[in-house]
Enzyme design. Structure first.
Site: not given
Lengths: 325, 398
Positions: A60, A129
């Site tokens: 990322e 998450h």
């Protein structure tokens, strides 16, 4: 009018913008060959090819930063985070580079990037998450933040976000991906910063963003059925820019406000909205502004407990009654 | 030749070799903590005997004026920074001031091989690169002073210079944070089918940042036209390479990504920098291949001016480098020997650079500060372009 899902609406928006502007490229983990972890980009590789739909490694900081650099040179990258929670891995690239580049260059460089992905709990994926970082994102001047609550807004806001010359954080919701509503074919835009009054009412303003709006609408039905209370439901749609005017108008009309969101309470969007109301509509209030958020702890895994931790129709209904006491 | 490893891979004696490793490298791990000063004996051997940068094709065609221009640019960087230091000591420059003195040959050498389609991005020690690509001392000094006439209108400061009109994309404050951006510039070039490549500079401290490795991977994976340039001055702030970076060399880490790499041992030699960076750039241009170059260099001043610079190295070390490898002196002597430079011209260049730097300080002094209204400008494109604004609602809050 066609009824399509939130997922299909996002896909339509990105597809239309890819067709419209050769500088638009969709990148992210599993967006191409795998057709998207949540199938948002399903079929797009086949239709637009590997130049426009790009699988990235799980990296990322690298690929978000790369998107920022590419945006500086005029591309309009749409970067998918498989879970928005992974923004934290790219925090420096988003908040030091994308947010600041225009400022630190004295306005010489723009960063028209969209960073999108699902930011929600409720699917038993645990604390790592399930982040809802809209207030963290909106804290940063230079960044824009939108959180669509339905398919119609998802499409119109996504198209606006891609055309925007500033970096936009676009927070979606996996639970909403399958939810459908009427969405026109083809071109329309929803401007950033325009709230939507989803239900008119006179007794209390239930203001919020994201999936909480869908819950708030059901809670408003209950309030009407059980107590003949007319709740107004206002969906902010966009956190920054923020439609302060619509917030204040609603509160001035109803004199009571409940802010509903999935975030944690500390420094949440609701905290900011409560502050704005207290500053600018204090004399209109008949009760303190109340907030309903997730219970203040990391997202719990245990499925029945996670349901209790998040805003629910029942919790919103109760909180509204408390505000009306 | 360049991209064959220039170091002979001879390390400590093999202490562990039971045949399980596919690699050829065996290391005796250092005891922790490493407290010793770096010892020079463990450096990889450089096998560039007989190499003469002056004879390289890219340099042999240089005219006298071009050589003088290289020298002049190095002198201008040094005089500008010396003037910056004075201003800092006078309290006219706030925050940090990271001086490039000692490393001038790299920025000048690299900028001199840039074509008009090439791009450049660097970290916070950015004065040299900015001058080398043609930015003016006035706008740079004014930026240091926090004035509205600065290249970033006083909003970025010394660490954050930008000039996209010269393909100079900053000036970035977070160690290694600019490397994904440089990779993205290269990506955009390739995506748009444009000529050119990106030179992405970093210091030796950057190589242990994850974002740098992620960028290496992306650049190699997608064969992006980027040259990663590590300016290895030996110290990441006050921590020597030996105390911060594992492995035989910083550039060699590129091998893990299948990228070409090289060490430029004589980074003080502007012509050597030109030759080797020029080759890497050509590889990026012709074949869209990335590479990693480690250019050995040295900074004379502390990490920033506020750095006392006494805890991690001796004055003797600095003096030893200065007396043998100063980029300006070495090139000056070489140009004197070939009669490209004369004592008279040297003096003229020096005086002119000093005057230019002095003028920039006066310009900065005389310039106004930004106004309080300027604080909120250049945050959002839409706010600065109200006629074209599409969004509604509040973007700023009290």
């Amino acid at each position: 009018m066609p009824v399509i899902t939130y997922r299909e609406a996002l896909r339509a928006a990105m597809s239309e913008e890819i067709e419209r502007d050769p500088n638009v490229v969709l990148m992210g983990e599993e967006v191409a060959q795998f057709n998207g972890a949540y199938k948002i980009s399903e079929g797009m590789l086949a239709k637009y090819g590997p130049k426009r739909i790009v699988d990235t490694p799980i990296s990322e900081a690298g690929f978000i930063g790369m998107g920022v650099g590419a945006a500086m040179l005029g591309l309009r990258p749409v970067m998918e985070l498989m879970f928005f929670s992974f923004y934290s891995v790219a925090f420096d690239q988003i908040f030091n580079n994308a947010a600041n580049i225009r400022y630190m260059s004295g306005g010489l460089i723009n960063c028209p990037i969209v960073i999108r992905g699902p930011a929600n709990g409720g699917t038993n994926v645990g604390a790592t998450h399930s982040h809802t970082p809209e207030s963290i994102a909106a804290y940063h001047p230079g960044i824009k933040v939108v959180v669509p609550s339905n398919a119609y807004d998802a499409k119109g806001l996504m198209k606006s976000a891609i055309r925007d010359n500033d970096p936009v954080m676009f927070l979606e919701n996996t639970i909403l991906y399958g939810e459908a509503c009427e969405v026109p074919d083809g071109e329309y835009l929803v401007p950033l910063g325009k709230a939507s009054v989803m239900r008119e009412g006179t007794d209390i303003s239930i203001i919020g963003h994201g999936r909480s709006i869908q819950l708030a609408l059901k809670a408003a039905d209950l309030l009407k059925q059980k107590h003949n209370i007319n709740a107004e439901v206002v969906d902010l749609r966009s956190i920054r820019p923020l439609d302060v005017e619509t917030i204040l108008n609603s509160v001035k009309k109803t004199s009571r406000c409940l802010y509903v969101e999935e975030s944690k309470p500390f420094c949440s969007v609701g905290a900011m909205v409560a502050c704005l109301i207290s500053d600018q509509a204090f004399d209109y209030l008949d009760a303190p502004v109340k907030r309903l958020t997730s219970i203040d702890a990391p997202a719990i895994y245990s499925p029945p407990l996670e349901k209790l931790q998040l805003p629910s129709v029942e919790r919103i209904y109760q909180a509204a009654l408390d505000t009306l006491k | 030749m360049l991209f064959k490893p220039q170091v002979s891979l001879v390390f400590d004696e093999v202490t562990l070799n039971n045949g399980i490793f596919a690699s050829n490298y065996y290391f005796k791990l250092k005891a922790f903590p490493v407290t010793k000063k770096p010892s020079s004996t463990k450096k990889p051997e450089v096998t560039n005997l007989g190499y003469d940068a002056r004879q390289a094709p890219i340099n042999i065609k240089l005219g006298q004026d071009e050589k003088i221009a290289l020298y002049r640019d190095m002198v201008r960087i040094r005089r500008f920074e010396e003037r910056c230091l004075r201003s800092y000591q006078q309290g006219k420059i706030g925050g940090f001031l990271h001086l490039y003195i000692g490393q001038e040959s790299i920025a000048v050498g690299c900028a001199s091989v840039m074509g008009k389609d090439d791009h450049i991005i660097t970290a916070y020690r950015d004065h040299g690169h900015a001058l080398a690509v043609g930015m003016g001392m006035n706008e740079m000094m004014a930026e240091n002073y926090g004035k509205i006439t600065g290249c970033s209108k006083g909003k970025g400061g010394s660490m954050h210079y930008f000039d996209p009109s010269r393909n100079f994309w900053g000036g970035h404050g977070i160690v290694g944070g600019q490397i994904p951006l440089g990779t993205g510039l290269a990506y955009a070039l390739k995506y748009k089918g444009l000529k050119g490549a990106c030179m992405a500079f970093m210091g030796d401290g950057s190589v242990n940042q994850g974002a740098v490795h992620e960028s290496y991977n992306l650049a190699a994976l997608w064969s992006l036209p980027v040259v990663f340039i590590i300016e290895n001055n030996g110290y990441s702030m006050g921590t020597s390479q030996e105390r911060s970076s594992a492995g035989p060399s910083l550039a060699q880490r590129a091998e893990g990504y299948g990228m070409n790499w090289a060490i430029i041992e004589d980074g003080h030699d502007v012509l050597a920098v030109r030759d080797k960076v020029g080759q890497a750039l050509k590889l990026a241009h012709d074949k869209s291949l990335p590479s990693v170059l480690e250019i050995r260099t040295y900074r004379y001043r502390g990490h920033s001016v506020a750095d006392p610079d006494t805890t991690y190295r001796d004055k003797a070390e600095i003096e030893a480098y200065k007396s043998t490898k100063d980029p300006l002196s070495v090139f000056q002597l070489s140009l004197l020997a070939e009669q490209t430079l004369t004592d008279e011209l040297i003096q003229k260049i020096d005086e002119s650079a000093r005057a230019e730097a002095e003028t920039s300080a006066q310009f900065a002094d005389a310039s106004p500060y930004p106004s309080i209204e300027d604080i909120k400008k250049d945050v959002y494109w839409e706010i600065d372009n109200p006629a074209d604004r599409k969004s509604v609602g509040a973007l700023f809050f009290d």
